[in-house]
Design a protein around this motif. Structure first.
Motif, PDB file in Angstrom:
ATOM      1  N   THR A 141       0.809  -1.214   0.000  1.00  9.85           N
ATOM      2  CA  THR A 141       0.000   0.000   0.000  1.00  9.85           C
ATOM      3  C   THR A 141       0.843   1.266   0.000  1.00  9.85           C
ATOM      4  O   THR A 141       0.417   2.294  -0.534  1.00  9.85           O
ATOM      5  CB  THR A 141      -0.934   0.013   1.235  1.00  9.85           C
ATOM      6  N   ILE A 142       2.033   1.210   0.574  1.00  5.93           N
ATOM      7  CA  ILE A 142       2.838   2.430   0.722  1.00  5.93           C
ATOM      8  C   ILE A 142       4.084   2.376  -0.163  1.00  5.93           C
ATOM      9  O   ILE A 142       4.195   3.091  -1.156  1.00  5.93           O
ATOM     10  CB  ILE A 142       3.217   2.648   2.198  1.00  5.93           C
ATOM     11  N   ASN A 143       5.044   1.498   0.154  1.00  2.00           N
ATOM     12  CA  ASN A 143       6.336   1.506  -0.535  1.00  2.00           C
ATOM     13  C   ASN A 143       6.223   1.126  -2.007  1.00  2.00           C
ATOM     14  O   ASN A 143       6.767   1.828  -2.874  1.00  2.00           O
ATOM     15  CB  ASN A 143       7.306   0.551   0.166  1.00  2.00           C
ATOM     16  N   ASP A 144       5.532   0.018  -2.294  1.00  2.00           N
ATOM     17  CA  ASP A 144       5.467  -0.451  -3.681  1.00  2.00           C
ATOM     18  C   ASP A 144       4.714   0.540  -4.574  1.00  2.00           C
ATOM     19  O   ASP A 144       5.117   0.786  -5.713  1.00  2.00           O
ATOM     20  CB  ASP A 144       4.800  -1.829  -3.746  1.00  2.00           C
ATOM     21  N   ILE A 145       3.623   1.084  -4.063  1.00  2.00           N
ATOM     22  CA  ILE A 145       2.872   2.047  -4.870  1.00  2.00           C
ATOM     23  C   ILE A 145       3.690   3.308  -5.095  1.00  2.00           C
ATOM     24  O   ILE A 145       3.646   3.909  -6.176  1.00  2.00           O
ATOM     25  CB  ILE A 145       1.514   2.366  -4.206  1.00  2.00           C
ATOM     26  N   GLU A 146       4.462   3.719  -4.093  1.00  2.00           N
ATOM     27  CA  GLU A 146       5.315   4.897  -4.263  1.00  2.00           C
ATOM     28  C   GLU A 146       6.360   4.647  -5.350  1.00  2.00           C
ATOM     29  O   GLU A 146       6.727   5.563  -6.093  1.00  2.00           O
ATOM     30  CB  GLU A 146       6.000   5.241  -2.936  1.00  2.00           C
ATOM     31  N   ALA A 147       6.827   3.400  -5.452  1.00  2.25           N
ATOM     32  CA  ALA A 147       7.810   3.071  -6.493  1.00  2.25           C
ATOM     33  C   ALA A 147       7.208   3.182  -7.889  1.00  2.25           C
ATOM     34  O   ALA A 147       7.922   3.454  -8.863  1.00  2.25           O
ATOM     35  CB  ALA A 147       8.356   1.663  -6.263  1.00  2.25           C
ATOM     36  N   ILE A 148       5.888   2.992  -8.004  1.00  2.59           N
ATOM     37  CA  ILE A 148       5.226   3.118  -9.305  1.00  2.59           C
ATOM     38  C   ILE A 148       5.295   4.555  -9.802  1.00  2.59           C
ATOM     39  O   ILE A 148       5.318   4.810 -11.014  1.00  2.59           O
ATOM     40  CB  ILE A 148       3.764   2.619  -9.204  1.00  2.59           C
ATOM     41  N   ASN A 149       5.347   5.509  -8.879  1.00  2.04           N
ATOM     42  CA  ASN A 149       5.515   6.915  -9.260  1.00  2.04           C
ATOM     43  C   ASN A 149       6.749   7.108 -10.139  1.00  2.04           C
ATOM     44  O   ASN A 149       6.756   7.934 -11.064  1.00  2.04           O
ATOM     45  CB  ASN A 149       5.613   7.774  -7.997  1.00  2.04           C
ATOM     46  N   ASP A 150       7.803   6.324  -9.874  1.00  7.02           N
ATOM     47  CA  ASP A 150       9.048   6.467 -10.630  1.00  7.02           C
ATOM     48  C   ASP A 150       8.891   6.068 -12.092  1.00  7.02           C
ATOM     49  O   ASP A 150       9.679   6.507 -12.939  1.00  7.02           O
ATOM     50  CB  ASP A 150      10.153   5.622  -9.977  1.00  7.02           C
ATOM     51  N   ILE A 151       7.882   5.233 -12.399  1.00  9.12           N
ATOM     52  CA  ILE A 151       7.642   4.870 -13.796  1.00  9.12           C
ATOM     53  C   ILE A 151       7.321   6.117 -14.610  1.00  9.12           C
ATOM     54  O   ILE A 151       7.691   6.227 -15.790  1.00  9.12           O
ATOM     55  CB  ILE A 151       6.496   3.837 -13.896  1.00  9.12           C
ATOM     56  N   PHE A 152       6.654   7.068 -13.987  1.00 11.19           N
ATOM     57  CA  PHE A 152       6.287   8.305 -14.680  1.00 11.19           C
ATOM     58  C   PHE A 152       7.364   9.381 -14.529  1.00 11.19           C
ATOM     59  O   PHE A 152       7.794   9.980 -15.512  1.00 11.19           O
ATOM     60  CB  PHE A 152       4.954   8.829 -14.141  1.00 11.19           C
ATOM     61  N   SER A 153       7.804   9.613 -13.283  1.00 10.06           N
ATOM     62  CA  SER A 153       8.716  10.738 -13.038  1.00 10.06           C
ATOM     63  C   SER A 153      10.146  10.460 -13.482  1.00 10.06           C
ATOM     64  O   SER A 153      10.855  11.373 -13.922  1.00 10.06           O
ATOM     65  CB  SER A 153       8.702  11.093 -11.543  1.00 10.06           C
TER      66      SER A 153
END
Length: 603
Positions: A141-153
């Motif tokens: 819910t927290i760490n893995d989803i935050e890592a998905i942000n890097d796919i865009f940024s």
């Protein structure tokens, strides 16, 4: 925490497509980010081109021309310089807006994904929480989803932007002079090899770092929660040694990653220097052999190529790193989608939602297993009439708590039917069913916050006056008012500032505030002191009047007043009857009674 990753990361286009589906509601900004990437690629070669024009067409003319020509050339050079500054500012603006758009997309997708994942977790069957560590779902819910942000940024769109810039610069260089381009890129294979080894090394280091962080989080969370046990058994030094070992692995994993960066970036600089040196050497030697006009043009190309090489190598320095970031985002997205794809959810398709149930309960040949065919309840059949109090007794593991879990539809039964008021519980709306059932569990969980918040669970529809009235009804108002701050007293995390008995009393009010038709007490007095137990027993006598009540307890003294006692052993009903009937029968219940009270029976 998250499971350990050891395999090689695989680039999955279908997974990437699914991630980008979450950007679909924001397609305008997505399209704008792609447009910005194209514009950045277009403007990249303009400044080298302007420098080439300046040297080839104006510098020589200004040196050899008349005074009037020199003034005109000077004005032209100033104009070109102003244009270059303008292009630089424009490129900076494009780059800023591009970075903002990709970061905005990433954070917005993260927000939507996190909402969806948490909604999914709320709807999972309780069996999922029995088999999945809490730390794993927290990480998803927290760490893995935050890592998905890097796919865009820092992932796909920035990589595309960098590749487009590289292609644009290469096209410009080949269009200007293909021979000079090939000489300038002679050392390029070394960079490709270095990039590959860097990507693989950092990839492995990232996985090690991620696993080390997971181990650190799990270890610290577990040991802080269980610090009382650690200190009680004087295990501080032993556990501290374990922590230092895990922490050392985290340090080593990070150092490996730092080492890869420390090697790669100097290699890039060396390759750039070699390429620049080869270009200058070739251009200088050939310029001397050419006619003056052609030699001057070649020198102009050399200066523009010098800037082109810097523009070419700048994205190449980070593109391997961005590929790793993208791959780690893909791994994280795969884990997140496993949660979203979990079909073991609470089925809420029932439509029956009465304002209030009468409280008739019927179990008909109910069999239930938590895992496969290991049944904890076997062909259970019994009825509870409205207003009756039924006690369920038996050894630990006999299936007592499983019965109330099934009544609340926390699990799905494998065989048989459970009915309330002659309606199958699957036909009830879930919220209507659970609002009709008040539960006081043995293991009381309190959230960090005030007493009032824990009783109402922050339901704005419940006023403080209602809470006070409920507490007074069962003689618990005075107990709450003795706490510092009364109803505003902060119980701290998991109710750590309260005793077990005090927590039990608060959960008692919480369960009964909704005025349920069915009341379930699961070991409600097992964790309280004698004074609190007397208070609860007094409250129970008031509350069970007019309600269907199910009492589960090890202490047989708490269930003597029950209208029916069900005796369980290994998931099966052994006996059923009143206290006096079962004692007279001298069967299973009689033996349980003797085991608890034989020391108090006169000789």
């Amino acid at each position: 925490m998250a499971g350990k990753s050891t395999g090689k990361i695989i680039f999955d286009l279908s997974l990437l497509k699914r991630v980008f589906q979450y950007a679909k509601p924001y397609k305008t900004k997505f399209i704008l980010s792609v447009v910005m990437a194209i514009l950045l690629a277009i403007v990249s070669p303009i400044r080298p081109w302007l420098i080439q024009i300046t040297i080839n067409e104006h510098v020589h003319e200004g040196v050899t021309g008349t005074q009037a020509v020199k003034m005109k050339v000077e004005q032209m050079i100033i104009l070109i310089t102003v244009i270059q500054i303008g292009m630089l500012l424009l490129e900076t603006a494009f780059r800023f807006y591009f970075s903002y758009l990709t970061a905005w997309l990433g954070q917005t997708v993260v927000k939507d994904l996190r909402v969806n994942v948490y909604r999914k977790i709320l709807g999972l069957n309780l069996s999922q929480f029995d088999t999945t560590p809490i730390g794993t779902l927290t990480t998803r819910t927290i760490n893995d989803i935050e890592a998905i942000n890097d796919i865009f940024s820092d992932g796909l769109i920035p990589i595309i932007a960098d590749l487009l810039s590289i292609i644009a610069v290469l096209v410009f260089m080949f269009a200007v002079d293909w021979r000079l381009t090939l000489i300038s890129l002679a050392s390029f294979p070394i960079l490709i090899a270095a990039t590959y080894f860097f990507k693989e090394s950092v990839n492995k280091s990232f996985i090690r770092v991620r696993n080390a962080v997971a181990h650190l989080n799990a270890f610290v969370q577990e040991h802080i929660t269980g610090m009382a046990i650690v200190q009680a058994f004087a295990a501080e030094n032993k556990e501290f040694s374990k922590f230092k070992s895990i922490n050392k692995e985290h340090r080593n994993a990070n150092i490996n990653a730092i080492f890869a960066y420390s090697v790669f970036f100097p290699v890039v600089e060396i390759v750039l220097a070699v390429g620049t040196g080869l270009m200058v050497w070739w251009a200088a030697t050939h310029a001397l052999k050419l006619p003056e006009e052609e030699g001057r043009v070649l020198i102009g190309k050399m200066f523009s190529f010098f800037l082109c090489l810097n523009l070419l190598f700048r994205p190449l320095r980070v593109i391997a790193d961005k590929f790793n970031v993208l791959q780690m985002g893909m791994v994280a997205s795969e884990r997140v989608f496993k949660v979203l794809d979990n079909e073991d959810v609470i089925k809420t398709e029932g439509s029956h939602a009465p304002q209030m149930v009468k409280g008739r309960i019927a179990f008909d040949n109910v069999s239930f297993a938590y895992v496969d065919d290991r049944y904890v309840l076997k062909n259970l059949s019994f009825e509870v009439q409205p207003g009756d109090t039924v006690a369920i007794v038996g050894h630990t593991g006999s299936g007592k708590t499983s019965i109330i879990s099934l009544l609340n539809r926390l699990y799905h039964i494998q065989h048989g039917t459970i009915k309330i008021d002659d309606v199958k519980i699957e036909e009830y709306k879930l919220d209507a069913l659970r609002k009709s059932i008040g539960v006081v569990l043995q293991d009381v969980f309190l959230f960090s916050g005030s007493v009032l918040d824990n009783i109402t669970l922050r339901n704005p529809a419940i006023s403080k006056e209602q809470v006070v009235a409920a507490a007074k009804m069962i003689d618990m108002h005075d107990f709450i008012m003795q706490l510092p701050g009364g109803y505003d007293y902060n119980v701290m995390e998991r109710g750590g500032s309260l005793s077990l008995g005090q927590r039990q009393l608060l959960s008692f009010i919480r369960a009964l505030l909704y005025n349920p038709s069915i009341l379930i007490l699961d070991e409600a007095t097992s964790s309280v002191d004698t004074e609190s137990e007397l208070l609860i027993q007094k409250a129970i006598d008031k509350l069970i009047a007019g309600r269907t009540s199910i009492v589960i307890a090890h202490r047989l003294s708490t269930i003597r007043k029950a209208s029916k006692i069900i005796v369980l052993d290994k998931g099966e009903i052994k006996e059923m009857g009143t206290h006096d009937e079962l004692i007279a029968h001298q069967g299973f219940y009689y033996k349980l009674h003797q085991m608890q009270f034989e020391k108090h029976i006169p000789a």
